[in-house]
Design a protein around this motif. Structure first.
Motif, PDB file in Angstrom:
ATOM      1  N   VAL A   1       3.949   6.377 -11.006  1.00 43.78           N
ATOM      2  CA  VAL A   1       3.779   6.617  -9.280  1.00 43.78           C
ATOM      3  C   VAL A   1       5.042   7.385  -8.256  1.00 43.78           C
ATOM      4  O   VAL A   1       5.986   6.941  -8.007  1.00 43.78           O
ATOM      5  N   GLY A   2       4.435   8.611  -7.738  1.00 44.34           N
ATOM      6  CA  GLY A   2       5.409   9.857  -7.482  1.00 44.34           C
ATOM      7  C   GLY A   2       4.646  10.190  -5.907  1.00 44.34           C
ATOM      8  O   GLY A   2       4.136   8.797  -5.663  1.00 44.34           O
ATOM      9  N   HIS A   3       4.701  10.827  -5.586  1.00 44.02           N
ATOM     10  CA  HIS A   3       4.897  11.565  -3.785  1.00 44.02           C
ATOM     11  C   HIS A   3       2.962  11.370  -3.999  1.00 44.02           C
ATOM     12  O   HIS A   3       2.132  11.803  -4.776  1.00 44.02           O
TER      13      HIS A   3
ATOM     14  N   LEU B   1       0.520  -0.973  -0.217  1.00 47.79           N
ATOM     15  CA  LEU B   1      -0.012   0.092  -0.385  1.00 47.79           C
ATOM     16  C   LEU B   1       0.919   1.290   0.091  1.00 47.79           C
ATOM     17  O   LEU B   1       0.780   2.356  -0.417  1.00 47.79           O
ATOM     18  N   LYS B   2       2.632   1.344   0.488  1.00 47.36           N
ATOM     19  CA  LYS B   2       2.821   2.123   1.375  1.00 47.36           C
ATOM     20  C   LYS B   2       3.297   2.749  -0.421  1.00 47.36           C
ATOM     21  O   LYS B   2       3.980   3.581  -1.020  1.00 47.36           O
ATOM     22  N   LEU B   3       3.183   1.745  -1.674  1.00 44.84           N
ATOM     23  CA  LEU B   3       3.836   1.739  -1.953  1.00 44.84           C
ATOM     24  C   LEU B   3       3.002   2.725  -3.484  1.00 44.84           C
ATOM     25  O   LEU B   3       3.569   3.463  -4.540  1.00 44.84           O
ATOM     26  N   ILE B   4       2.033   2.238  -3.972  1.00 41.99           N
ATOM     27  CA  ILE B   4       0.941   2.748  -4.144  1.00 41.99           C
ATOM     28  C   ILE B   4       0.586   3.957  -4.165  1.00 41.99           C
ATOM     29  O   ILE B   4       0.097   5.202  -5.270  1.00 41.99           O
ATOM     30  N   LEU B   5       0.511   4.241  -2.817  1.00 39.53           N
ATOM     31  CA  LEU B   5       0.544   5.784  -2.082  1.00 39.53           C
ATOM     32  C   LEU B   5       1.573   6.826  -2.710  1.00 39.53           C
ATOM     33  O   LEU B   5       1.116   7.483  -2.782  1.00 39.53           O
ATOM     34  N   GLY B   6       2.774   6.167  -2.473  1.00 42.73           N
ATOM     35  CA  GLY B   6       3.633   7.267  -3.152  1.00 42.73           C
ATOM     36  C   GLY B   6       4.219   7.568  -1.402  1.00 42.73           C
ATOM     37  O   GLY B   6       5.116   8.194  -1.837  1.00 42.73           O
ATOM     38  N   GLN B   7       3.810   6.599  -1.141  1.00 40.49           N
ATOM     39  CA  GLN B   7       5.015   6.990   0.967  1.00 40.49           C
ATOM     40  C   GLN B   7       6.302   6.299   0.616  1.00 40.49           C
ATOM     41  O   GLN B   7       7.134   6.228   2.032  1.00 40.49           O
ATOM     42  N   ASP B   8       6.357   5.241   0.119  1.00 42.31           N
ATOM     43  CA  ASP B   8       7.773   4.339  -0.388  1.00 42.31           C
ATOM     44  C   ASP B   8       7.993   4.533  -1.807  1.00 42.31           C
ATOM     45  O   ASP B   8       7.049   4.350  -1.996  1.00 42.31           O
ATOM     46  N   PHE B   9       9.130   3.605  -1.622  1.00 38.29           N
ATOM     47  CA  PHE B   9       9.115   3.162  -3.457  1.00 38.29           C
ATOM     48  C   PHE B   9      10.123   2.009  -3.820  1.00 38.29           C
ATOM     49  O   PHE B   9      11.198   2.052  -2.537  1.00 38.29           O
TER      50      PHE B   9
END
Length: 296
Positions: free
Chosen positions: A72-74, A51-59
């Motif tokens: 996907v960006g921030h 989920l964090k990858l999709i949200l852009g909270q992590d890469f």
């Protein structure tokens, strides 16, 4: 139309000993517009990381992740999110909470645009039976009512994909079932694209059109001592009456739940990567030669 696309995604984190710890292992996934996907997996499998990858909270450490073909960006309004803990501002009313997103983007002097946003907010809140509570504050609402506000708060910006992380986990069983059927109705009415994470296998098998199981319990040809991350061990379509809860009482439904428990949650049941249930028509998986020696 393709909305979300993972291509050969790996995600690892550094450890205090300097060696990377692999969480997600060669993840491939395509979600098309209008799909309702439920996601389950054992503790520590990487659902939150995904989920964090999709949200852009992590890469991702490597691989490509896109939304409508754009990397996907921030975090931005293309992705809405609803968490288990209600994300409402305690000093704002129901209507004010919902309008924060639209009003942030619409200047105060564009009065007609703001009025249109307000009308749309009231329409959505009426759809979830909150029209009589527009001027109440979060502390005056029940848990189920607060979660309905949080869902509308995420929907009003019309995100490309709505991410839901254990959104009904804190609700009592009766309210939870009401929210499940309500969410299906909203998905149908507004043609939403949803990725719904839950620890409840019954909920996962009841909701949605597609079931994803992320798990670290599998094997491949990389050797017994190889440190593996999680993969999608199940990606299958769900066939059911869209809004009927009676399906939960059938033998077929019980068998489905137990099958998912066995395939994704049993450390003693290690499927080979070539044996995964990837029966959804949009499912795909790229295995390298180390994972599958027979691919030479």
């Amino acid at each position: 139309m393709e909305t979300l696309h993972f291509n050969d995604i790996y995600k690892s984190y550094p450890t205090k000993h300097g060696e990377p710890f692999l969480v997600l292992d060669n993840i491939d996934l395509t979600i098309h517009k209008g799909e309702f996907c439920t996601l389950v997996g054992p503790s520590g499998c990487g659902k939150s990381t995904l989920l964090k990858l999709i949200l852009g909270q992590d890469f991702a450490t490597s691989g490509q992740l896109t939304i409508k073909s754009t990397p996907v960006g921030h975090p931005d309004s293309t992705r809405g999110v609803v968490y288990q803990k209600y994300s409402l501002y305690p000093n704002k009313t129901v209507l004010q909470n919902v309008l924060m997103g639209p009003y942030f983007k619409i200047p105060f002097w564009k009065k007609q645009e703001r009025q249109n946003a307000k009308d749309y907010a009231i329409e959505l809140l009426t759809k979830v039976k909150l029209e009589k509570h527009l001027n109440k504050y979060p502390h005056e609402l029940s848990g189920g009512m607060q979660q309905r506000v949080a869902i509308i708060q995420a929907l009003i910006t019309q995100p490309e994909i709505l991410l839901m992380d254990e959104p009904f986990g804190a609700l009592d069983p009766g309210t939870r079932e009401f929210m499940q059927t309500l969410l299906i109705e909203l998905w149908e009415k507004y043609q939403l694209t949803i990725l719904f994470v839950t620890h409840d296998l019954e909920e996962a098998c009841f909701l949605g059109t597609r079931l994803l199981v992320l798990s670290q319990y599998y094997t491949d040809d990389r050797g017994a001592d190889f440190q593996r991350g999680a993969k999608f061990v199940v990606d299958r379509p769900l066939h059911k009456e869209p809004t009927s809860t009676h399906i939960k009482e059938t033998a077929e439904f019980a068998e489905l739940v137990e099958s998912i428990r066995h395939q994704g949650f049993n450390p003693a049941h290690l499927q080979h990567v070539t044996e995964f249930d990837l029966s959804h028509p949009q499912s795909w998986s790229t295995l390298n030669s180390q994972e599958n020696n027979s691919s030479h």
